[in-house]
Each structure stands twice: as C-alpha cells, then as structure tokens.
Design an enzyme around this catalytic site. Structure first.
Site, PDB file in Angstrom:
ATOM      1  N   GLY A   1      32.763  -7.095  41.131  1.00  0.00           N
ATOM      2  CA  GLY A   1      32.436  -6.070  40.154  1.00  0.00           C
ATOM      3  C   GLY A   1      33.272  -4.840  40.426  1.00  0.00           C
ATOM      4  O   GLY A   1      33.797  -4.671  41.532  1.00  0.00           O
TER       5      GLY A   1
ATOM      6  N   GLN B   1      35.520   4.071  40.066  1.00  0.00           N
ATOM      7  CA  GLN B   1      36.204   3.572  41.259  1.00  0.00           C
ATOM      8  C   GLN B   1      37.723   3.550  41.092  1.00  0.00           C
ATOM      9  O   GLN B   1      38.445   3.392  42.077  1.00  0.00           O
ATOM     10  CB  GLN B   1      35.723   2.158  41.610  1.00  0.00           C
ATOM     11  CG  GLN B   1      34.284   2.134  42.072  1.00  0.00           C
ATOM     12  CD  GLN B   1      33.905   0.752  42.533  1.00  0.00           C
ATOM     13  OE1 GLN B   1      33.521  -0.085  41.738  1.00  0.00           O
ATOM     14  NE2 GLN B   1      34.052   0.496  43.826  1.00  0.00           N
TER      15      GLN B   1
ATOM     16  N   CYS C   1      31.385  -2.828  48.965  1.00  0.00           N
ATOM     17  CA  CYS C   1      31.887  -2.010  47.854  1.00  0.00           C
ATOM     18  C   CYS C   1      33.370  -1.761  48.092  1.00  0.00           C
ATOM     19  O   CYS C   1      33.765  -1.422  49.212  1.00  0.00           O
ATOM     20  CB  CYS C   1      31.118  -0.690  47.812  1.00  0.00           C
ATOM     21  SG  CYS C   1      31.631   0.380  46.456  1.00  0.00           S
ATOM     22  N   LEU C   2      34.165  -1.930  47.039  1.00  0.00           N
ATOM     23  CA  LEU C   2      35.614  -1.724  47.171  1.00  0.00           C
ATOM     24  C   LEU C   2      35.929  -0.290  47.582  1.00  0.00           C
ATOM     25  O   LEU C   2      36.972  -0.028  48.170  1.00  0.00           O
ATOM     26  CB  LEU C   2      36.325  -2.052  45.853  1.00  0.00           C
ATOM     27  CG  LEU C   2      36.163  -3.502  45.351  1.00  0.00           C
ATOM     28  CD1 LEU C   2      36.895  -3.685  44.033  1.00  0.00           C
ATOM     29  CD2 LEU C   2      36.659  -4.496  46.394  1.00  0.00           C
TER      30      LEU C   2
ATOM     31  N   HIS D   1      24.293  -2.442  41.173  1.00  0.00           N
ATOM     32  CA  HIS D   1      25.281  -1.770  42.033  1.00  0.00           C
ATOM     33  C   HIS D   1      26.298  -1.008  41.172  1.00  0.00           C
ATOM     34  O   HIS D   1      26.598   0.167  41.423  1.00  0.00           O
ATOM     35  CB  HIS D   1      25.971  -2.832  42.911  1.00  0.00           C
ATOM     36  CG  HIS D   1      27.065  -2.306  43.792  1.00  0.00           C
ATOM     37  ND1 HIS D   1      27.033  -2.416  45.161  1.00  0.00           N
ATOM     38  CD2 HIS D   1      28.240  -1.692  43.498  1.00  0.00           C
ATOM     39  CE1 HIS D   1      28.140  -1.870  45.670  1.00  0.00           C
ATOM     40  NE2 HIS D   1      28.893  -1.431  44.680  1.00  0.00           N
ATOM     41  N   GLU D   2      26.811  -1.692  40.125  1.00  0.00           N
ATOM     42  CA  GLU D   2      27.837  -1.060  39.278  1.00  0.00           C
ATOM     43  C   GLU D   2      27.232   0.046  38.424  1.00  0.00           C
ATOM     44  O   GLU D   2      27.861   1.089  38.213  1.00  0.00           O
ATOM     45  CB  GLU D   2      28.527  -2.110  38.398  1.00  0.00           C
ATOM     46  CG  GLU D   2      29.206  -3.253  39.159  1.00  0.00           C
ATOM     47  CD  GLU D   2      30.157  -2.801  40.254  1.00  0.00           C
ATOM     48  OE1 GLU D   2      30.702  -1.678  40.160  1.00  0.00           O
ATOM     49  OE2 GLU D   2      30.346  -3.554  41.226  1.00  0.00           O
TER      50      GLU D   2
ATOM     51  N   HIS E   1      27.176   3.189  40.195  1.00  0.00           N
ATOM     52  CA  HIS E   1      28.463   3.894  40.264  1.00  0.00           C
ATOM     53  C   HIS E   1      28.637   4.861  39.088  1.00  0.00           C
ATOM     54  O   HIS E   1      29.312   5.875  39.211  1.00  0.00           O
ATOM     55  CB  HIS E   1      29.630   2.891  40.254  1.00  0.00           C
ATOM     56  CG  HIS E   1      29.977   2.342  41.615  1.00  0.00           C
ATOM     57  ND1 HIS E   1      30.292   3.144  42.689  1.00  0.00           N
ATOM     58  CD2 HIS E   1      30.088   1.063  42.062  1.00  0.00           C
ATOM     59  CE1 HIS E   1      30.576   2.381  43.744  1.00  0.00           C
ATOM     60  NE2 HIS E   1      30.450   1.109  43.401  1.00  0.00           N
TER      61      HIS E   1
HETATM   62 NI    NI Z   1      30.801  -0.537  44.586  1.00  0.00          NI
END
Ligand code: NI
Length: 176
Positions: A48, A53, A101-102, A143-144, A147
């Site tokens: 995701g 991000q 998480c990226l 999670h997304e 963000h």
């Molecule tokens: Ni993330």
C-alpha cells in the site's frame, strides 16, 4: 512512463499533515501521480502507499494486498485506488498484526486494528464505491487511511515493546 517518486520518511512534516480532498475529473497531474505511486509502491515491495508518502498532500491511496509470510492466505487482487476515502463502520472486534511502512524503514510493529470495516471512496473515474474489507486488506486500508490524517502506525501501537527491527521480525515470524 511512470516515474519513481521519493518516499517521505518519518520526521517529514508532510506525513503529519491532513491531506486535501481531490476534485473530479482528475487532472493529468493527479493521474500521473497515481501511476507513479503504483510504480513506487511496487519498486519498494509495498502492499500500500498513500499520496503524502510521496510528498503530495492529497486524499489518495492504493491498497494492494498479496500473500506474505504473515498473511500467507492473503488474496492477491488488482490494486485498489481509493480517492477521498472514509471509513464509515468499524467492527468492535480488533486484531493484532505486524505492520511496516515505507516511510519508517527497518521497523515492524504489532498494531491492533478493526478486523472489519465498511469504507466509502471514489475510484479514478469518480464513481462512488462502498465496500467491506476484512483481515489483511482491512488492515492495509486502515493503515493508509491513517496516512491521509497525519497518523502513522506507531501512533496506533498500544505497547512500543511490540516494535521490532526487520531482522528480528523476520526471525520471529519464521519461527511462527
Ligand atoms: Ni505506511
């Protein structure tokens, strides 16, 4: 051709800024952004990614579940592009699961999430979609969605002792 975008890392204010709604029809810039987000997510081996991000404070994210060691039964499907999303119902039942998480490289944490959610969003054509998610896809969606509200998974942890470096996480998960 999609371009790989630079991923914002924890500490960058864009990750703490609520994202703006996206107007329809989508502009060429936003279409390119979505293509680039897909490419950037795949390159980074993510499941995701959210627009903040990649330094764009817009209410867009992608959910792209696929099997992994923790969720071997996860169904791989076409990536879902969710624009202007909203979670409208959340199950009382919570489940704990590992997340990464990226934007927070090298760390994994065990995070409680609602097992089931009902979500509303717009697709790339602007069509309104109402859809239920459960288990791994529901986890990614939450999670997304966080963000877009300036929240990261660390904020959702109830015990920071459940945080692990990736190498230790891999060892633990391998053990089962
Ligand atoms: Ni993330």
């Amino acid at each position: 051709m999609p371009v790989l975008r630079q991923i914002a890392l924890l500490g960058n204010p864009v990750l703490r800024t609520p994202a703006r709604p996206v107007p329809f029809p989508l502009s060429d810039e936003v279409r390119e952004l979505i293509d680039d987000m897909l490419a950037t997510m795949r390159e980074a081996d993510g499941v995701g990614i959210a627009a903040p991000q990649v330094h764009q404070s817009l209410a867009i994210f992608i959910v792209a579940p696929r099997p992994n060691p923790r969720y071997p039964d996860a169904v791989e499907g076409p990536p879902i592009v969710a624009i202007n999303p909203e979670i409208v119902e959340r199950s009382a039942e919570m489940v704990r699961g590992w997340e990464g998480c990226l934007s927070i490289p090298g760390l994994r944490g065990e995070v409680p999430r609602h097992r089931r959610i009902l979500a509303r969003y717009q697709d790339v054509r602007g069509e309104h979609v109402v859809r239920e998610f459960e288990d791994f896809p529901a986890r990614i969606f939450q999670h997304e969605d966080d963000h877009l509200r300036g929240v990261v998974f660390l904020d959702r942890m109830d015990d920071l002792r459940d945080l692990a470096c990736e190498r230790e996480y891999a060892r633990r998960v391998a053990k089962g």
